[in-house]
Write a protein that holds these residues in place. Structure first.
Motif, PDB file in Angstrom:
ATOM      1  N   UNK A 259       0.854  -1.192   0.000  1.00 30.83           N
ATOM      2  CA  UNK A 259       0.000   0.000   0.000  1.00 30.83           C
ATOM      3  C   UNK A 259       0.883   1.231   0.000  1.00 30.83           C
ATOM      4  N   UNK A 260       0.436   2.264  -0.685  1.00 30.01           N
ATOM      5  CA  UNK A 260       1.126   3.543  -0.602  1.00 30.01           C
ATOM      6  C   UNK A 260       0.955   4.055   0.822  1.00 30.01           C
ATOM      7  N   UNK A 261       1.997   4.653   1.385  1.00 31.95           N
ATOM      8  CA  UNK A 261       1.948   5.114   2.775  1.00 31.95           C
ATOM      9  C   UNK A 261       0.740   6.002   3.043  1.00 31.95           C
ATOM     10  N   UNK A 262       0.409   6.900   2.124  1.00 28.08           N
ATOM     11  CA  UNK A 262      -0.707   7.829   2.360  1.00 28.08           C
ATOM     12  C   UNK A 262      -2.054   7.116   2.362  1.00 28.08           C
ATOM     13  N   UNK A 263      -2.115   5.911   1.790  1.00 35.03           N
ATOM     14  CA  UNK A 263      -3.360   5.146   1.819  1.00 35.03           C
ATOM     15  C   UNK A 263      -3.566   4.429   3.149  1.00 35.03           C
ATOM     16  N   UNK A 264      -2.578   4.488   4.041  1.00 30.38           N
ATOM     17  CA  UNK A 264      -2.680   3.797   5.326  1.00 30.38           C
ATOM     18  C   UNK A 264      -3.227   4.691   6.437  1.00 30.38           C
ATOM     19  N   UNK A 265      -3.474   5.968   6.132  1.00 28.11           N
ATOM     20  CA  UNK A 265      -3.985   6.912   7.134  1.00 28.11           C
ATOM     21  C   UNK A 265      -5.109   7.742   6.553  1.00 28.11           C
ATOM     22  N   UNK A 266      -5.893   8.337   7.445  1.00 31.86           N
ATOM     23  CA  UNK A 266      -6.909   9.291   6.991  1.00 31.86           C
ATOM     24  C   UNK A 266      -6.342  10.698   7.189  1.00 31.86           C
ATOM     25  N   UNK A 267      -6.525  11.534   6.194  1.00 30.69           N
ATOM     26  CA  UNK A 267      -6.008  12.904   6.254  1.00 30.69           C
ATOM     27  C   UNK A 267      -7.091  13.787   6.844  1.00 30.69           C
ATOM     28  N   UNK A 268      -6.743  14.509   7.905  1.00 35.82           N
ATOM     29  CA  UNK A 268      -7.700  15.376   8.580  1.00 35.82           C
ATOM     30  C   UNK A 268      -7.401  16.834   8.261  1.00 35.82           C
ATOM     31  N   UNK A 269      -8.443  17.636   8.251  1.00 35.11           N
ATOM     32  CA  UNK A 269      -8.277  19.070   8.010  1.00 35.11           C
ATOM     33  C   UNK A 269      -7.588  19.725   9.213  1.00 35.11           C
ATOM     34  N   UNK A 270      -6.811  20.744   8.949  1.00 34.58           N
ATOM     35  CA  UNK A 270      -6.139  21.485  10.014  1.00 34.58           C
ATOM     36  C   UNK A 270      -7.156  22.425  10.659  1.00 34.58           C
ATOM     37  N   UNK A 271      -7.334  22.335  11.981  1.00 33.30           N
ATOM     38  CA  UNK A 271      -8.294  23.218  12.652  1.00 33.30           C
ATOM     39  C   UNK A 271      -7.901  24.683  12.458  1.00 33.30           C
TER      40      UNK A 271
END
Length: 84
Positions: free
Chosen positions: A12-24
């Motif tokens: 898996x591509x590394x970025x596919x292993x996490x969810x990207x959250x918006x910066x508060x």
């Protein structure tokens, strides 16, 4: 650029292993962690070593985010298992 998924038996591509959250909007500059391939890799490596009770030392130039990555991961760990 890829991590091996033992459950799936594939890469898996590394970025596919996490969810990207918006910066508060109220986040302070020094608290912002931008999700990149490097940040995901560093945090995965740090977590893997900590959970196996291994010593870890991040090295690198000043201002590259080492402390921020470490704090971000440590704050997300189970407080009943990990404490300072």
């Amino acid at each position: 650029e890829y991590a091996f998924d033992t459950a799936r038996g594939g890469w898996n591509h590394w970025l596919d292993t996490v969810s990207v959250e918006a910066i508060p909007p109220d986040a302070q500059y020094h608290q912002i962690v931008v999700t990149t391939v490097d940040t995901v890799r560093y945090k995965a490596l740090l977590e893997m070593l900590l959970l196996r009770e291994r010593h870890v030392m991040f090295g690198g130039p000043t201002g590259t985010g080492k402390t921020v990555y470490i704090k971000d991961l440590l704050e997300g760990l189970d407080a009943t298992k990990f404490q300072s």
